[in-house]
Design a protein around this motif. Structure first.
Motif, short mmCIF file in Angstrom:
data_model
loop_
_atom_site.label_atom_id
_atom_site.label_comp_id
_atom_site.label_asym_id
_atom_site.label_seq_id
_atom_site.Cartn_x
_atom_site.Cartn_y
_atom_site.Cartn_z
N UNK A 88 0.85 -1.18 0.00
CA UNK A 88 0.00 0.00 0.00
C UNK A 88 0.88 1.24 0.00
N UNK A 89 0.29 2.37 0.37
CA UNK A 89 1.09 3.61 0.27
C UNK A 89 2.27 3.61 1.25
N UNK A 90 2.22 2.72 2.26
CA UNK A 90 3.34 2.67 3.20
C UNK A 90 4.54 1.90 2.63
N UNK A 91 4.29 1.15 1.58
CA UNK A 91 5.41 0.43 0.98
C UNK A 91 4.97 -0.88 0.39
N UNK A 92 5.90 -1.54 -0.26
CA UNK A 92 5.54 -2.81 -0.89
C UNK A 92 5.75 -3.94 0.11
N UNK A 93 4.97 -4.99 -0.08
CA UNK A 93 5.05 -6.10 0.87
C UNK A 93 5.32 -7.43 0.18
N UNK A 94 5.13 -7.49 -1.14
CA UNK A 94 5.38 -8.78 -1.79
C UNK A 94 5.03 -8.77 -3.26
N UNK A 95 5.10 -9.97 -3.83
CA UNK A 95 4.77 -10.17 -5.24
C UNK A 95 3.73 -11.27 -5.34
N UNK A 96 2.80 -11.11 -6.29
CA UNK A 96 1.83 -12.18 -6.53
C UNK A 96 2.05 -12.75 -7.92
N UNK A 97 1.84 -14.06 -8.05
CA UNK A 97 2.09 -14.73 -9.32
C UNK A 97 0.81 -15.32 -9.90
N UNK A 98 0.91 -15.63 -11.18
CA UNK A 98 -0.22 -16.15 -11.93
C UNK A 98 -0.77 -17.44 -11.32
N UNK A 99 0.12 -18.27 -10.76
CA UNK A 99 -0.34 -19.55 -10.20
C UNK A 99 -0.96 -19.39 -8.82
N UNK A 100 -1.19 -18.14 -8.41
CA UNK A 100 -1.88 -17.91 -7.15
C UNK A 100 -0.96 -17.80 -5.95
N UNK A 101 0.33 -18.12 -6.12
CA UNK A 101 1.25 -18.03 -4.98
C UNK A 101 1.78 -16.61 -4.84
N UNK A 102 2.43 -16.36 -3.69
CA UNK A 102 3.02 -15.04 -3.44
C UNK A 102 4.38 -15.21 -2.78
N UNK A 103 5.14 -14.14 -2.79
CA UNK A 103 6.41 -14.11 -2.08
C UNK A 103 6.47 -12.79 -1.32
N UNK A 104 6.94 -12.84 -0.08
CA UNK A 104 7.05 -11.60 0.69
C UNK A 104 8.33 -10.87 0.35
N UNK A 105 8.27 -9.59 0.18
CA UNK A 105 9.51 -8.82 -0.02
C UNK A 105 9.23 -7.34 0.17
N UNK A 106 10.25 -6.60 0.53
CA UNK A 106 10.08 -5.15 0.67
C UNK A 106 11.01 -4.39 -0.27
N UNK A 107 11.70 -5.13 -1.14
CA UNK A 107 12.57 -4.50 -2.14
C UNK A 107 12.48 -5.34 -3.40
N UNK A 108 12.29 -4.67 -4.53
CA UNK A 108 12.18 -5.40 -5.80
C UNK A 108 13.16 -4.81 -6.81
N UNK A 109 13.94 -5.68 -7.44
CA UNK A 109 14.80 -5.24 -8.53
C UNK A 109 14.28 -5.89 -9.81
N UNK A 110 13.97 -5.05 -10.79
CA UNK A 110 13.41 -5.57 -12.03
C UNK A 110 14.54 -5.72 -13.04
N UNK A 111 14.69 -6.94 -13.51
CA UNK A 111 15.76 -7.21 -14.45
C UNK A 111 15.22 -8.18 -15.50
#
Ligand code: SRM
Ligand SMILES: Cc1cc2nc3c(=O)[nH]c(=O)nc-3n(C[C@H](O)[C@H](O)[C@H](O)COP(=O)(O)OP(=O)(O)OC[C@H]3O[C@@H](n4cnc5c(N)ncnc54)[C@H](O)[C@@H]3O)c2cc1C
Ligand code: SF4
Ligand code: FES
Lengths: 130, 814
Positions: free
Chosen positions: B223-246
């Motif tokens: 949310x506006x306080x920051x990122x908390x994770x990533x969601x994937x097409x297969x319905x799973x998620x991963x927790x994270x507070x930093x994302x590097x797009x490559x």
């Protein structure tokens, strides 16, 4: 606008060393080279705010004590990186006292500094890179 | 004839290199050059951003063209000022900052940017990446990632390609848990096949990177306080507070499109690297599309830049670029991967040569077509990579004996290979240095590898080609390459070895650092060499030298270790880690009175008062009433000790007493490198005496083994047994004699672990123990004189040596 400050007699500055002065609102590093010239620069290293007055001098080259960034005291230009430092006008008056003129131009900070591995000595840093 | 105006858009690797090539062809006399760069810096080596991220290099280390370079070459640089418009009819460009200039020739070298997949929540309302999400392309990106990584617990890298893995490895060093999210079946699909990809995955996981395959990212959570994770097409998620797009790159070609140049995937060029629409517009680097191909590596741009320069300067109007073949190495510490060409056979006649040893992480696969290499993957052992990449690039016929492609079996005569290697062959890929360039440099007078590397920048990137450069320099010198003479100097700024320097100092009666420069270095003062010289003068003249304070490193002016905020640390002497209750109380009292920010036990068995401003140093020292511990200089440091016979049930010798005697005797003795000692009461070695510069280990019957050259810092080495002595006094004598010999023959900053290896234990033994050169007495006397001349530097607190020595901020007079 430049304010002129009197730093007292040249003898107050040890040969080949620098000192940090409080001049108005600014902290200014003032150096006296072995050749007897006087230079003034911003007090903090643009890299990670190392105390430039504590650096080593050789001719007009200055080496920051923390990670060896080098600067030309005459121009403020970097001698081994991409980033220079701000210089101030400094001179020895006829009566032997030192004057520094402090203008209000910005000091230089390396905008791309990344604070990794604080305190690592540069030779170890390059060792690791090898 | 007046100079023509050359305007360059893009100040990255291709733009700056093309300009260098133009200048190398006399371009300074033909052109007035103006460069525009979006980034606010001079040109830096982008591929080394991976090292900046993993902390092994500083940003300053990767600069290739500092701002001075532009000035020195008369180039007008508008850094931090992207070009927004090109008017081809009027032949002008305009930048965002409003700079408007006209050109005769234009060079577009805008490179590419990170591709940001259209994923929900990736960008904010302004279309920019939201806080916590970063691309990995520029120094600023790197800066952002590192700042965020400091406070981050879990990081996710989207993309399991070359760059993504380098980013993941870098993030590990910042202490976060790292996930790699990859959409494909295996890592680095572009360069590896399935089995190699699987082995790479295990290697990355062994380093603590969690790899998620087959994952298609659908949303960035938070949310506006920051990122908390990533969601994937297969319905799973991963927790994270930093994302590097490559997840790939996109050429910055829009600027070409807007001014009417043909743009497909990138700006389309002919074989002279000119836009196919306009003979005055050149395009180079990742924003260029040549014969249908767009590149994402540096090797092609070195070739492109040369062709462009030949053409634009009129040196050779026929110069043509024919495309490049791509080979890569993964720059991840601890995982060796090199790959080239195709990953699987594609034609029936393709022959596959393969070797696998999964336990050791070794995998080698070559695809050979008509006796030539068309693809290759090397993992684990990449010792053949240089040879294979060459064969691949040049399309040279391979030896019939395929086994020799994978392993060095009775290695083919190296000379032949170097001789056969064509001049244009790229030796250093990071900096685009060819065999011919190395040859030219040698022909121009360079006689050793370090001079060649300095002049060409070869070997200064990832460093993996250094060995080859050494061989080539030797080859071009007809097998007579000189060693870099300066590696034998005591300090780089005075061209003399330690012994020669000492002789010259004595012969000329030089008693100050400035006089050494005057007489022995042509008057040129090298600031970094000053502390070493000051140290040596004190060794030579004991107390009788002219102590120029400016020659000392700040630690030796303030008698403490400078900390990152400019304060100092205070470590009083505490031989063998022993102090009296009274001393302990005084330390506590001082810490309270002076509000010392941190009181810490050191790895050297004593107490560190950390963060003392220089104004307080005299007071702190005086009230401690203990001698200086010399925790700051290139000198004798400490002697650690275990409990020894006094209390330990295994003790065979009184280690505490010996440590105390050692410390009282050698305190503060200057030496080329730090001297850290220890004594152990038995071979259980609780005080780590085997890994000290000098260690004494009790073996019973008053006997002590003396070890030298041990280390357990950045380098780890068990000390060598120098001798066995029969008493404390004998131990002190042998130690002193070794120290003095080391002081007179080692190079500045050469620790005993490298010194002992360089000089050889046999030689040291013969001089120190057998007195083969008859200098034993002199060495003993000499160290005794240094000991007699010792004065506790902390006494200076009461009698400063220079004005304002202990004032952090000097007020003006008015
Ligand atoms: C204070 C202390 C860490 C601690 O809190 O325990 C320390 C602190 C520093 N060490 Fe250390 N070392 C300390 C024990 C050690 C030890 C352990 C020991 O002495 O038994 C080692 C491994 C032994 C060795 O040196 O072989 C050690 C190996 C290093 C090295 C690596 C040297 C090498 O060549 O391998 C460096 C870097 C260098 O010398 O260039 C270093 C450098 C430093 C410096 C001086 C960094 C610098 O160059 O400015 C650190 C100063 C930090 C500060 O802000 O004051 N320190 N350092 C320890 C002081 C011991 C003491 O009482 O004197
Ligand atoms: C982290 C990382 C690691 C890499 N590792 C490797 C490796 O190991 N091996 C390898 O071969 N390659 C590697 N690469 C790829 C390599 O860096 C590129 O191939 C190379 O930088 C391309 O050079 P270029 O000049 O075309 O683009 P760039 O170096 O990106 O330069 C383009 C410059 O133009 C500027 N620009 C863009 N638009 C404008 C405008 N309108 N006006 C003014 N300036 C503009 C950009 O800001 C940029 O500074 C790596 C890349 C990254 C990011
Ligand atoms: S290991 Fe030594 S040099 Fe490194 S951070 Fe710790 S104290 Fe500093
Ligand atoms: S703070 Fe000056 S070089 Fe790092």
């Amino acid at each position: 606008m430049a304010d002129s400050f009197n730093l007292g007699p040249l003898a107050g500055l040890p040969t080949g060393e620098g000192r940090t002065f409080k001049l108005g609102d600014r902290r200014v590093a003032v150096f006296r080279t072995r050749e007897g010239a006087v230079y003034a620069t911003q007090a903090s290293c643009p890299h990670r705010t190392g105390p430039l007055a504590d650096g080593l001098l050789g001719g007009h080259s200055l080496v920051c004590p923390l990670h060896d960034w080098m600067f030309d005291l005459r121009t403020g230009q970097s001698l081994n990186g991409a980033c220079g430092i701000k210089t101030y006008v400094a001179r020895v008056e006829l009566n032997g006292s030192v004057t520094v003129e402090v203008d209000d131009e910005d000091e230089i900070v390396a905008s791309f500094d990344v604070g990794v591995r604080q305190g690592m000595t540069s030779d170890i840093a390059t060792d690791a890179a090898r | 004839m007046g100079k023509r105006k050359l305007v360059v858009i893009g100040n990255g690797m291709a733009g700056a290199r093309a300009v260098e090539e133009v200048l190398a062809r006399g371009g300074a006399d033909m052109f007035d050059i103006t460069m525009f760069g979006d980034e606010p810096y001079g040109n830096y080596n982008r591929i080394l951003l991976s090292n900046v991220l993993n902390g092994s290099q500083y940003p300053a280390d990767i600069v290739m063209n500092p701002l001075d370079w532009y000035r020195d070459n008369g180039i007008t640089l508008h850094a931090g000022s992207p070009v927004t418009d090109i008017d081809r009819a009027a032949k002008t460009v305009r930048s965002a900052a409003g700079v408007h200039v006209s050109y005769d020739h234009l060079m577009i070298a805008t490179g590419s940017r990170a591709f940001i997949p259209p994923v929900e929540g990736m960008t904010g309302a302004d279309g920019q990446l939201r806080h916590g999400v970063y691309a990995f392309r520029t120094l600023d990106d790197c800066d952002g990632i590192i700042a965020k990584a400091k406070e981050s617990r879990q990081a996710a890298v989207i993309g399991g390609g070359l760059l993504g893995l380098e980013a993941a490895r870098g993030l590990i060093n910042h202490g976060c848990k790292v996930h790699v999210i990859h959409i494909g079946k295996h890592l680095m699909e572009q360069q590896l096949d399935g089995p190699a990809g699987a082995m790479l995955r295990s290697a990355m996981e062994a380093m603590g990177v969690e790899v998620h395959l087959h994952k298609s990212t659908t949303a960035v959570l938070g949310d506006e306080r920051g990122i908390t994770g990533l969601a994937f097409k297969d319905g799973t998620t991963v927790e994270c507070d930093l994302i590097v797009v490559s997840a790939g790159i996109r050429p910055n070609a829009e600027i070409g499109m807007r001014c009417g140049l043909t743009v497909e995937r990138a700006i389309v060029v002919d074989d002279h690297m000119r836009s196919i629409d306009d003979p005055d517009v050149y395009v180079v680097g990742e924003c260029a599309q040549h014969r249908g191909r767009v590149y994402g590596l540096v090797a092609p741009l070195w070739d492109q830049a040369k062709v462009l320069a030949e053409h634009i300067t009129g040196r050779n109007r026929q110069a043509a670029y024919h495309g490049s073949k791509l080979a890569t190495k993964l720059k991840v510490m601890g995982v060796e991967v090199a790959a080239m060409g195709i990953t699987e056979p594609t034609e029936e006649r393709d022959e596959v040569v393969q070797f696998t040893e999964p336990k050791r992480g070794t995998y080698k696969k070559l695809i050979v077509r008509d006796g030539r290499l068309v693809g290759g993957i090397l993992m684990g052992d990449i010792s053949k990579a240089a040879y294979l990449m060459q064969a691949f690039d040049r399309d040279t016929p391979l030896p019939e004996e395929r086994l020799s492609l994978l392993f060095d079996i009775g290695a083919p005569a190296e000379k032949v290979t170097l001789e056969e290697m064509p001049g244009e062959a790229q030796v250093c890929n990071c900096n685009g240095v060819t065999k011919a360039a190395i040859g030219a440099c040698v022909a121009g007078g360079a006689r050793n590898a370090s001079a060649v590397m300095k002049a060409t920048r070869g070997g200064m990137g990832c460093g993996s080609c250094k060995g080859l450069i050494n061989e080539l320099v030797d080859f071009f010198c007809g097998g007579e390459a000189e060693e870099d003479p300066s590696i034998h100097y005591y300090v780089p700024g005075v061209p003399l070895s330690t012994t020669d320097l000492i002789d010259a100092i004595v012969a000329n009666d030089l008693r100050s650092v400035s006089s050494v420069f005057k007489v022995l270095a042509g008057g040129k003062e090298d600031p970094s060499s000053k502390p070493g010289l000051a140290n040596l003068l004190s060794t030579v003249w004991k107390g009788e030298y002219e102590d120029e304070r400016d020659a000392r490193f700040i630690n030796d002016r303030m008698h403490g270790n400078i900390q990152k905020d400019g304060t100092f640390s205070v470590v009083p002497e505490m031989p063998g880690g022993v102090c009296t209750p009274d001393e302990l109380k005084r330390i506590a009292d001082v810490a309270v009175k002076y509000k010392i920010p941190l009181v810490k036990l050191t790895g050297g068995q004593r107490i560190d008062l950390v963060g003392v401003p220089r104004d307080d140093l005299p007071g702190v020292w005086k009230e401690l009433g203990m001698p200086a511990g010399h925790a700051w200089g290139k000198s004798y440091r400490t002697c650690k000790s275990c409990i020894g016979t006094d209390h330990c049930r295994f003790g065979l010798g009184d280690s505490m007493a010996l440590a105390t005697k050692i410390e009282r005797r050698f305190r503060g003795i200057d030496s080329p490198g730090k001297l850290k000692l220890a004594t152990a009461g038995c071979p259980r070695n609780c005080s780590e005496a085997y890994v000290k510069d000098i260690g004494a280990v009790a073996i019973g019957d008053d006997k002590w083994e003396i070890y030298i050259g041990g280390a357990a810092g950045a380098h780890i080495r068990k000390g060598d047994l120098l001798c066995v002595v029969g008493s404390h006094d004998e131990a002190l004598q042998v130690m002193g004699r070794f120290m003095q010999y080391y002081r007179e023959t080692a190079k500045w900053k050469e620790r005993t672990y490298s010194y002992v290896e360089r000089v050889g234990l046999a030689k040291i033994k013969s001089i120190v123990i057998d007195d083969s050169e008859g200098i034993g007495d002199r060495l003993d006397k000499s160290i005794q004189q240094s000991i007699d001349a010792y004065r506790d530097p902390w006494l200076e607190g009461q009698q400063p040596a220079t004005p304002n020595q202990f004032t952090s901020l000097v007020p003006a007079e008015g």
